[in-house]
Design a protein around this motif. Structure first.
Motif, PDB file in Angstrom:
ATOM      1  N   GLY A   9      22.531   5.437  44.413  1.00  0.00           N
ATOM      2  CA  GLY A   9      21.956   6.654  43.801  1.00  0.00           C
ATOM      3  C   GLY A   9      20.475   6.507  43.540  1.00  0.00           C
ATOM      4  O   GLY A   9      19.798   5.703  44.164  1.00  0.00           O
ATOM      5  N   GLY A  10      19.984   7.325  42.606  1.00  0.00           N
ATOM      6  CA  GLY A  10      18.552   7.246  42.293  1.00  0.00           C
ATOM      7  C   GLY A  10      17.660   7.753  43.415  1.00  0.00           C
ATOM      8  O   GLY A  10      16.530   7.289  43.574  1.00  0.00           O
ATOM      9  N   PHE A  11      18.171   8.714  44.191  1.00  0.00           N
ATOM     10  CA  PHE A  11      17.374   9.249  45.302  1.00  0.00           C
ATOM     11  C   PHE A  11      17.735  10.699  45.549  1.00  0.00           C
ATOM     12  O   PHE A  11      18.917  11.052  45.665  1.00  0.00           O
ATOM     13  N   VAL A  12      16.719  11.546  45.609  1.00  0.00           N
ATOM     14  CA  VAL A  12      16.910  12.923  46.050  1.00  0.00           C
ATOM     15  C   VAL A  12      16.022  13.094  47.275  1.00  0.00           C
ATOM     16  O   VAL A  12      14.813  12.842  47.214  1.00  0.00           O
ATOM     17  N   TYR A  13      16.644  13.510  48.375  1.00  0.00           N
ATOM     18  CA  TYR A  13      15.873  13.602  49.611  1.00  0.00           C
ATOM     19  C   TYR A  13      14.819  14.703  49.545  1.00  0.00           C
ATOM     20  O   TYR A  13      15.115  15.848  49.219  1.00  0.00           O
ATOM     21  N   ASN A  14      13.617  14.342  49.856  1.00  0.00           N
ATOM     22  CA  ASN A  14      12.551  15.299  50.131  1.00  0.00           C
ATOM     23  C   ASN A  14      11.521  14.554  50.951  1.00  0.00           C
ATOM     24  O   ASN A  14      11.492  13.323  50.955  1.00  0.00           O
ATOM     25  N   THR A  15      10.695  15.300  51.668  1.00  0.00           N
ATOM     26  CA  THR A  15       9.613  14.673  52.430  1.00  0.00           C
ATOM     27  C   THR A  15       8.573  14.135  51.450  1.00  0.00           C
ATOM     28  O   THR A  15       8.651  14.398  50.252  1.00  0.00           O
ATOM     29  N   VAL A  16       7.601  13.388  51.944  1.00  0.00           N
ATOM     30  CA  VAL A  16       6.498  12.953  51.080  1.00  0.00           C
ATOM     31  C   VAL A  16       5.571  14.157  50.899  1.00  0.00           C
ATOM     32  O   VAL A  16       4.754  14.447  51.757  1.00  0.00           O
TER      33      VAL A  16
END
Lengths: 419, 205
Positions: A388-395
């Motif tokens: 966990g600890g991640f939400v996908y988005n571009t930079v």
């Protein structure tokens, strides 16, 4: 899992049923209107001009049908006014210099001045004032025009001048937040809200394109220099902003409650491509106590998670930002110095959620091939999504010149990983 | 003279002005003041930046202090700086209005002994070529912050080469890399303002 449950799960540092995804819920996780239009076409969605909710960066509104197509787990609640201080309502069609028809508030459109192939816009759409933004020819954004009033007189600097854009929230705005957060919560997606009023030293706010007659320190370079030569002024300013912010948060919470999952706190950048803008000691001294005041109130009184945007090479500052109480760091600029994804995940991944970092937007996404985009998305998702600890988005935002086939490659790869 | 060095190193513009006037009162020539105090101070702050001990705001302050001292000296040097390292034409390319990094590079170059013609932002290829010819420049420096404007740098490089100008071209800006600079035919690239001076000196050596 619903989008809300998925986001909540990864924010608690557990793996969800699949990778959580955000597109378009903040001014720093969005998509340029040109690309939004191309995506709508690609997915065969209703053909109409894209609504631009943030004209500075020309971010297109991700409507529910596109959010569905992209598999987004989030629903954004934006400030009622756009970056030049015009209410996002009474939409009017306008053809941008690159030929795309978009929807913008009529008050803004009606005040545009077209000159030399570019456009000028005005604070609150009031043409009797000097312009505050300029989109030159061949540009896809409105850049703010510095309106620093003369040289700064240090003997007469008054912190009230840099508080012009901050104030007690009014009933009309409170009612707006209630309406939009209620609506967003009904989508079943996690609600991301940008209430405003919590930014500390964000140069996009310092330069103040919405303010009619800016006073105080309003030049970007002058602001950066002030972090060295005017620390007491900055502390006094931040003390006032954070105190007022907590007062406003109390009122906002009383109307929106726990409908909100994530609150966008501050977009101040502390990094350049190759270094940070200040030492760890300076960040701890000037910023952290005031961030902590706002974050602590949020954590003690709500179920919201706090979101900090901070571009650049900020590896040395990560500990301080986490200690300041931020739950989320964005955009995770992996191409900047010392921002190695694996190292970031290993050293900070159990204490903060990375919201971004899903593909490099300076090189791979605009200039790479679809195959290169796919490889990078696969690699980065594997690193960041563990435990966990991640939400996908571009930079940061997807920019105007990104080929749609690269964005589609990104989306297809995400679908493949999530299926 | 140490007072001027300190004022520039620490980025204190009012003190730099006082110190340069004192140095002139002591019959120091403007060129000696520049060579013995100002350039060494700018070199020293640049080294501190490279070492990670100071940051962009410190460079901005030192550059401002240096400029305020230089403004006093320039009118006294009717023939101009006698020992410039070269002439640089610098600007942010067309479609791009970002100028903090570009201005910092301009100041660092000026502070280290180059003559700098700063064309501002949103600068067309025609304007770069015209200014390079007018000033008999040795280097053109191009800056871009946006991924949407960096491609225009190639147009400028191609136009300069097509014009037959014998001039070096340097590029810089957050999204750029050495690979990109090489791919568009630029002669030099730097990732920060201090390194830009090193690259410029190397290009003219």
């Amino acid at each position: 899992m619903t989008g809300k449950e998925r986001i909540r799960t990864v924010l608690e540092h557990h793996e969800a049923d699949r990778i959580a995804v955000d597109f378009g819920t903040t001014p720093v996780t969005g998509i340029h209107c040109k690309v939004v239009e191309a995506l709508r076409k690609h997915y065969g969605l209703d053909d109409h001009p894209v609504y631009v909710h943030e004209p500075g960066q020309m971010l297109g509104y991700i409507e529910d049908d596109l959010a569905e197509a992209l598999g987004t787990d989030t629903a954004g609640c934006f400030s009622p006014k756009n970056s030049i201080g015009v209410w996002n309502k009474d939409w009017k069609k306008y053809r941008m210099p690159w030929g795309q028809e978009v929807m913008l508030p009529a008050r803004m459109v009606d005040s545009f001045t077209e000159k030399d192939g570019g456009l000028y816009s005005y604070p609150e759409g009031d043409k009797s004032l000097p312009p505050s933004c300029h989109m030159p020819e061949r540009c896809y954004f409105f850049d703010s025009i510095e309106r620093q009033q003369g040289e700064i007189d240090d003997d007469n600097l008054n912190v009230e001048d840099n508080l012009q854009e901050y104030g007690e929230i009014d009933d009309e705005t409170l009612s707006y937040w209630k309406t939009v957060t209620d609506r967003a919560a009904k989508t079943g997606r996690a609600v991301v809200a940008g209430f405003g009023g919590m930014a500390l030293g964000d140069v996009a706010r310092i330069i103040s394109p919405a303010i009619r007659e800016p006073r105080g320190i309003r030049s970007v370079a002058e602001w950066y220099m002030s972090t060295v030569c005017r620390p007491d002024y900055i502390k006094e300013l931040f003390d006032r902003i954070s105190t007022l912010a907590v007062k406003n948060l109390e009122k906002i919470y009383s109307v929106v409650g726990d409908n909100v999952d994530v609150v966008y706190v501050c977009g101040a950048d502390f990094g350049t491509q190759t270094s940070q803008f200040m030492s760890v000691d300076t960040l701890n001294d000037l910023y952290v106590p005031y961030y902590k005041r706002m974050n602590d109130w949020i954590h003690q009184n709500t179920t919201w998670n706090t979101f900090k945007h901070c571009c650049g090479a900020i590896y040395p500052l990560m500990d301080s930002l986490i200690n300041a109480g931020f739950d989320i760091i964005n955009p995770v600029q992996i191409a900047a110095k010392d921002m190695d994804p694996q190292r970031l995940k290993d050293e900070f991944g159990d204490r903060v959620t990375f919201w971004g970092g899903g593909v490099d937007t300076q090189k791979t996404l605009p200039f790479g091939t679809p195959a290169q985009v796919r490889d990078e998305v696969l690699k980065l998702c594997e690193i960041f999504s563990k435990d966990g600890g991640f939400v996908y988005n571009t930079v940061h935002n997807i920019q105007a010149n990104v080929p749609v086939e690269n964005v589609v490659a990104l989306m297809d790869t995400l679908k493949e990983i999530r299926s | 003279m140490d007072k001027l060095y300190d004022a520039i190193f620490k980025g204190m513009a009012p003190l730099a002005k006082t110190a340069v006037l004192e140095a002139l009162d002591n019959d120091k020539s403007p060129q000696d003041i520049i060579d013995e105090s100002m350039i060494p101070a700018m070199e020293a702050i640049g080294q501190e930046f490279e070492a990670g001990n100071v940051f962009v705001p410190n460079l901005l302050l030192s550059a401002r202090a240096m400029k305020s001292a230089l403004e006093i000296l320039k009118p006294l040097m009717m023939a101009g700086l006698t020992t410039t390292l070269g002439t640089v034409v610098i600007g942010t390319v067309k479609g791009d209005l970002h100028d903090i990094g570009k201005n910092l590079v301009a100041s660092m170059l000026e502070g280290r002994g180059f003559k700098v013609i700063n064309l501002g932002t949103d600068v067309s290829k025609e304007r770069f070529i015209e200014a390079a010819k007018e000033n008999n420049a040795d280097i053109i420096c191009l800056s871009a912050l946006l991924t949407t404007t960096m491609d225009y740098m190639k147009e400028i490089v191609d136009a300069v080469r097509a014009d037959g100008l014998d001039i070096k071209i340097m590029v810089g800006g957050a999204p750029l890399t050495q690979d990109f600079a090489t791919s568009i035919g630029a002669d030099g690239y730097s990732s920060n303002a201090n390194e830009a001076v090193v690259v410029a000196k190397k290009l003219l050596s």
